[in-house]
Design a protein around this motif. Structure first.
Motif, PDB file in Angstrom:
ATOM      1  N   SER A  32      34.965  26.128  37.243  1.00 41.16           N
ATOM      2  CA  SER A  32      34.831  26.098  35.789  1.00 41.16           C
ATOM      3  C   SER A  32      33.672  25.216  35.379  1.00 41.16           C
ATOM      4  N   ALA A  33      32.945  25.662  34.358  1.00 42.98           N
ATOM      5  CA  ALA A  33      31.870  24.849  33.817  1.00 42.98           C
ATOM      6  C   ALA A  33      32.395  23.547  33.225  1.00 42.98           C
ATOM      7  N   PRO A  66      40.870  34.189  36.559  1.00 41.02           N
ATOM      8  CA  PRO A  66      40.403  35.502  36.115  1.00 41.02           C
ATOM      9  C   PRO A  66      38.955  35.765  36.511  1.00 41.02           C
ATOM     10  N   TYR A  67      38.410  36.819  35.951  1.00 45.27           N
ATOM     11  CA  TYR A  67      37.031  37.231  36.210  1.00 45.27           C
ATOM     12  C   TYR A  67      36.049  36.073  35.995  1.00 45.27           C
ATOM     13  N   GLY A  68      35.081  35.955  36.915  1.00 44.19           N
ATOM     14  CA  GLY A  68      33.943  35.075  36.717  1.00 44.19           C
ATOM     15  C   GLY A  68      34.160  33.604  36.963  1.00 44.19           C
ATOM     16  N   LEU A  69      35.319  33.215  37.491  1.00 47.83           N
ATOM     17  CA  LEU A  69      35.595  31.795  37.725  1.00 47.83           C
ATOM     18  C   LEU A  69      35.854  31.487  39.202  1.00 47.83           C
ATOM     19  N   GLY A  70      35.172  32.205  40.078  1.00 49.99           N
ATOM     20  CA  GLY A  70      35.247  31.879  41.498  1.00 49.99           C
ATOM     21  C   GLY A  70      36.572  32.239  42.142  1.00 49.99           C
ATOM     22  N   GLN A  97      34.390  28.509  27.034  1.00 49.60           N
ATOM     23  CA  GLN A  97      33.862  27.219  27.475  1.00 49.60           C
ATOM     24  C   GLN A  97      33.930  27.022  28.994  1.00 49.60           C
ATOM     25  N   HIS A  98      34.692  27.839  29.691  1.00 50.62           N
ATOM     26  CA  HIS A  98      34.796  27.690  31.140  1.00 50.62           C
ATOM     27  C   HIS A  98      33.668  28.398  31.892  1.00 50.62           C
ATOM     28  N   TYR A  99      32.817  29.144  31.183  1.00 48.11           N
ATOM     29  CA  TYR A  99      31.796  29.952  31.833  1.00 48.11           C
ATOM     30  C   TYR A  99      30.397  29.388  31.619  1.00 48.11           C
TER      31      TYR A  99
END
Length: 307
Positions: A32-33, A66-70, A97-99
């Motif tokens: 997560s960013a 989910p999608y896009g979080l490794g 905010q997590h991306y």
């Protein structure tokens, strides 16, 4: 075509009674960013964490990443085979905010199709199929991003039958989520899992969400910053006394490497090592067993449609 009700694991569809003891919300991999330097990314550590969970009787873990979080979807089947633990993967989309910048915008126009594809064809087109859709609300409300992702989740649910798991920010917004998913978009409440209710221990909200028919997930004993966890036994006892024992799920929600048991944290084993006996004192062993076995089977087993 509609199939018999099964749980979609990374190794294929299985009947609900095959799940055994289930950690209904956790993470083996996540990036997560918002958590730089705290990524869950090490495959060997994930394997050992699953083995520690298995040694205590755990047989299924539901990864809500989910999608896009490794998600490391390509690793999940091998980990399941190596440890004997069923794994359920997620599609969906978290809060923006997590991306990284631009990642959300790149998929927004085709979210429902993305979710359906990962549920029916596989993550990345060739990976394991997801077994649920994970989306997220905001703090005491639903912003435009949450409404857009939940609308896409509802559309994907109607096409596939997939359950929808919802991150409630600090446990809030449960009734707004049900109004949107079930009221506006016609999702059956028993297809909705509301997560993190332990973080906002309001007994009235808990009762209203349970009365609506949703599954309620209390998932976070491995999180060091959740000061409400000590109220969990009382919250669950109140719901059991009110007749909602069949709608309660338990999970660990490990989100950082230092929270893993193999790195000195509580991790996945804590759910069975410490939380289970504590809850047995509050509601009895039979009810806790139901929360860990029959309830997740009911929440996750669906009659899958082709999409």
């Amino acid at each position: 075509m509609v199939s018999a009700a099964t749980v979609r694991t990374v190794l294929g569809d299985v009947p609900g009674d095959a799940l055994g003891v289930c950690d209904a919300h956790d993470h083996l991999f996540m990036r997560s960013a918002r958590l730089p330097g705290q990524e869950l990314a090490d495959v060997a550590s994930a394997r050992e964490e699953l083995r520690a969970f298995h040694a205590l009787g755990g047989r299924t873990v539901v990864q809500w990443t989910p999608y896009g979080l490794g998600r490391a979807a390509g690793e999940l089947a091998g980990l399941s085979r190596a440890t004997g633990v069923h794994l359920v993967a997620a599609t969906g989309l978290h809060q923006a905010q997590h991306y990284a910048p631009g990642a959300v915008e790149a998929v927004l126009d085709g979210l429902a199709e993305l979710f359906v594809d990962e549920l029916t064809r596989g993550i990345g087109g060739t990976g394991p199929r997801a077994g649920l859709i994970k989306v997220a609300g905001g703090f005491h409300g639903l912003d435009a991003h949450a409404r857009r992702t939940m609308t896409a989740a509802a559309r994907a649910h109607h096409r596939t039958g997939a359950p929808i798991a919802v991150h409630l920010e600090l446990g809030t917004g449960a009734l707004d989520v049900l109004d949107l998913l079930c009221g506006e978009h016609g999702v059956a409440p028993r297809s909705v899992i509301l997560g993190h209710l332990n973080r906002f221990p309001d007994p009235v909200v808990h009762r209203e969400a349970a009365a609506a028919g949703a599954f309620l997930a209390f998932d976070g004993p491995s999180r060091v910053n959740h000061a409400t966890d000590w109220r969990l036994p009382d919250a669950l006892a109140a719901l059991v006394d009110a007749g909602y024992a069949g709608q309660l799920l338990l999970g660990g929600d490990t989100t950082t490497a230092q929270a893993r048991s193999v790195n000195g944290g509580p991790g996945m084993p804590y759910l069975l090592r410490r939380l289970r006996p504590r809850l047995e004192l509050a509601v009895g062993a039979d009810v806790v067993r139901r929360m860990l076995t029959a309830n997740p089977a009911d929440a996750l087993a669906v009659a899958w449609r082709a999409g």
